[in-house]
Design an enzyme around this catalytic site. Sequence first.
Site, PDB file in Angstrom:
ATOM      1  N   THR A   3       8.334  -0.427  98.933  1.00  0.00           N
ATOM      2  CA  THR A   3       8.786   0.558  97.960  1.00  0.00           C
ATOM      3  C   THR A   3       7.748   1.652  98.008  1.00  0.00           C
ATOM      4  O   THR A   3       6.640   1.436  98.473  1.00  0.00           O
ATOM      5  CB  THR A   3       8.785  -0.080  96.544  1.00  0.00           C
ATOM      6  OG1 THR A   3       9.819  -1.044  96.450  1.00  0.00           O
ATOM      7  CG2 THR A   3       8.963   0.939  95.437  1.00  0.00           C
ATOM      8  N   ARG A  48      22.451  -6.257  93.497  1.00  0.00           N
ATOM      9  CA  ARG A  48      21.164  -6.491  92.813  1.00  0.00           C
ATOM     10  C   ARG A  48      20.382  -5.188  92.661  1.00  0.00           C
ATOM     11  O   ARG A  48      20.289  -4.398  93.581  1.00  0.00           O
ATOM     12  CB  ARG A  48      20.351  -7.491  93.633  1.00  0.00           C
ATOM     13  CG  ARG A  48      18.942  -7.790  93.108  1.00  0.00           C
ATOM     14  CD  ARG A  48      17.889  -7.017  93.859  1.00  0.00           C
ATOM     15  NE  ARG A  48      16.521  -7.476  93.520  1.00  0.00           N
ATOM     16  CZ  ARG A  48      15.414  -6.790  93.822  1.00  0.00           C
ATOM     17  NH1 ARG A  48      15.518  -5.632  94.443  1.00  0.00           N
ATOM     18  NH2 ARG A  48      14.245  -7.259  93.505  1.00  0.00           N
ATOM     19  N   GLY A 107      16.454  -3.934  91.495  1.00  0.00           N
ATOM     20  CA  GLY A 107      15.124  -4.468  91.218  1.00  0.00           C
ATOM     21  C   GLY A 107      14.486  -3.738  90.051  1.00  0.00           C
ATOM     22  O   GLY A 107      15.167  -3.202  89.173  1.00  0.00           O
ATOM     23  N   ASP A 108      13.178  -3.703  90.057  1.00  0.00           N
ATOM     24  CA  ASP A 108      12.436  -3.051  88.981  1.00  0.00           C
ATOM     25  C   ASP A 108      12.365  -1.536  89.153  1.00  0.00           C
ATOM     26  O   ASP A 108      12.218  -0.795  88.181  1.00  0.00           O
ATOM     27  CB  ASP A 108      11.016  -3.622  88.896  1.00  0.00           C
ATOM     28  CG  ASP A 108      10.260  -3.507  90.209  1.00  0.00           C
ATOM     29  OD1 ASP A 108      10.897  -3.519  91.284  1.00  0.00           O
ATOM     30  OD2 ASP A 108       9.017  -3.403  90.165  1.00  0.00           O
ATOM     31  N   THR A 168       5.102  -1.959  93.004  1.00  0.00           N
ATOM     32  CA  THR A 168       5.832  -2.428  94.175  1.00  0.00           C
ATOM     33  C   THR A 168       5.707  -3.954  94.180  1.00  0.00           C
ATOM     34  O   THR A 168       4.868  -4.513  93.496  1.00  0.00           O
ATOM     35  CB  THR A 168       5.240  -1.852  95.481  1.00  0.00           C
ATOM     36  OG1 THR A 168       3.860  -2.206  95.574  1.00  0.00           O
ATOM     37  CG2 THR A 168       5.354  -0.335  95.530  1.00  0.00           C
ATOM     38  N   GLY A 169       6.535  -4.598  94.972  1.00  0.00           N
ATOM     39  CA  GLY A 169       6.473  -6.059  95.053  1.00  0.00           C
ATOM     40  C   GLY A 169       7.675  -6.703  94.391  1.00  0.00           C
ATOM     41  O   GLY A 169       8.687  -6.037  94.144  1.00  0.00           O
ATOM     42  N   GLY A 207      10.316  -7.472  92.332  1.00  0.00           N
ATOM     43  CA  GLY A 207      10.814  -6.750  91.169  1.00  0.00           C
ATOM     44  C   GLY A 207      11.224  -7.642  90.017  1.00  0.00           C
ATOM     45  O   GLY A 207      11.084  -7.271  88.851  1.00  0.00           O
TER      46      GLY A 207
HETATM   47  N1  ASP Z   1       9.973  -3.799  93.781  1.00  0.00           N
HETATM   48  C1  ASP Z   1      11.025  -3.665  94.742  1.00  0.00           C
HETATM   49  C2  ASP Z   1      12.216  -4.446  94.303  1.00  0.00           C
HETATM   50  O1  ASP Z   1      12.059  -5.508  93.745  1.00  0.00           O
HETATM   51  C3  ASP Z   1      10.697  -4.121  96.112  1.00  0.00           C
HETATM   52  C4  ASP Z   1       9.342  -3.880  96.605  1.00  0.00           C
HETATM   53  O2  ASP Z   1       8.555  -3.179  96.017  1.00  0.00           O
HETATM   54  O3  ASP Z   1       9.020  -4.413  97.668  1.00  0.00           O
HETATM   55  O4  ASP Z   1      13.302  -4.021  94.578  1.00  0.00           O
END
Ligand code: ASP
Length: 366
Positions: free
Chosen positions: A216, A244, A246-247, A267-268, A270
Amino acid sequence: MTNDIDNPSSPSSRRDFLKTSAMAGIAASFGVAPRVVGASSLQAEPAAFAGPIAISSRNGQQSVLKAMELIQSGADALDAVVAGVNLVEEDPEDTSVGYGGLPNALGVVQLDSAVMHGLTCRAGSVGCIEGIMYPSKVAKLVLERTDHVNLVGQGAQDFAVMHGFPVQNLLTEKARLEWVKWRENMSTQDDYLPKHQPGSTGIGDLAAPIKRHWGTIHCSAIDLAGNISCVTTTSGMAFKVPGRIGDSPVIGAGLYCDNTVGAAGSTGRGEANLENLASFLIVERMRAGDSPQAACLYACQRIADHTKLARLLDANGRPDFNVQFYALNIKGEVGGAEIWGGNGTFAAATPAGGRLVDLAYLYKAK
Ligand code: ASP
């Protein structure tokens, strides 16, 4: 603007990517707990405003430089951060954002993005938008040209088309091949088979599991007027269940800002962030006196404390996934943290140049 950034996705990228010495003040400010910053007000120019700055996740080294270039020419922080992340949205090599992003389980690229404008306390977002290369621009239009905050799916695409965006195929050949690899290997109970010899056994059983791809870009900035804005944009978790979100497109989760305090984004994984609204939490921790880094670490700990499902925990009861947070405050202090780390960095830029800054972490990466 010229710069000497190496490949941003390479671990060997240089930490200092432009005129690093001038950023020493940022690094030096880590760990210093600031005083409570500002009173609740929509006005800019809190007493502690320390000059323009932009930060982003590591894949935004070009983005923070672009944002800073625009800010120096007088741009509002919101225009600057969106223009910054547009560079990554249109980059086919970044498979976590925009064009070239990895698709959902059906091979369709669905994008999420949100923006927030500190001066007016307004936000806009799009979720699960298909075929539009710049979801962050559409999120900004939701803020500017509707009385809503969130648009999703077909409605978000229709809104983008109404404003002149072309519908494009965002699935690059590279991303399609990654999806086919996933599709052919992730299940032993469907009819898709990976390439194999006629006599092969164990087809579909993986010798080593495919690593789930995350990625992200988040970018926050303070402009010349002391106004703060932020943006997050993503193709989301690779091969996600269609529909879906995410965050990233959720205000308070993937990003948040307050003109009198600062901004945060993530990021990460979500889902973990959605269940903890960590960007809002980080801004509120900074309002109460935490440094950006301390606030990001606090959010990591909150997620660790709230992760209860066994399948999400390692043998020692720690989250078996990662989340990164990035934050800045109106004093010009920046900080970031992740659950698992040791080598993580994020990008920061001031008028003097850019630099990669270390992410703090809860646990040393295995
Ligand atoms: N946070 C993002 C999500 O969950 C994905 C990511 O940051 O890798 O969609």
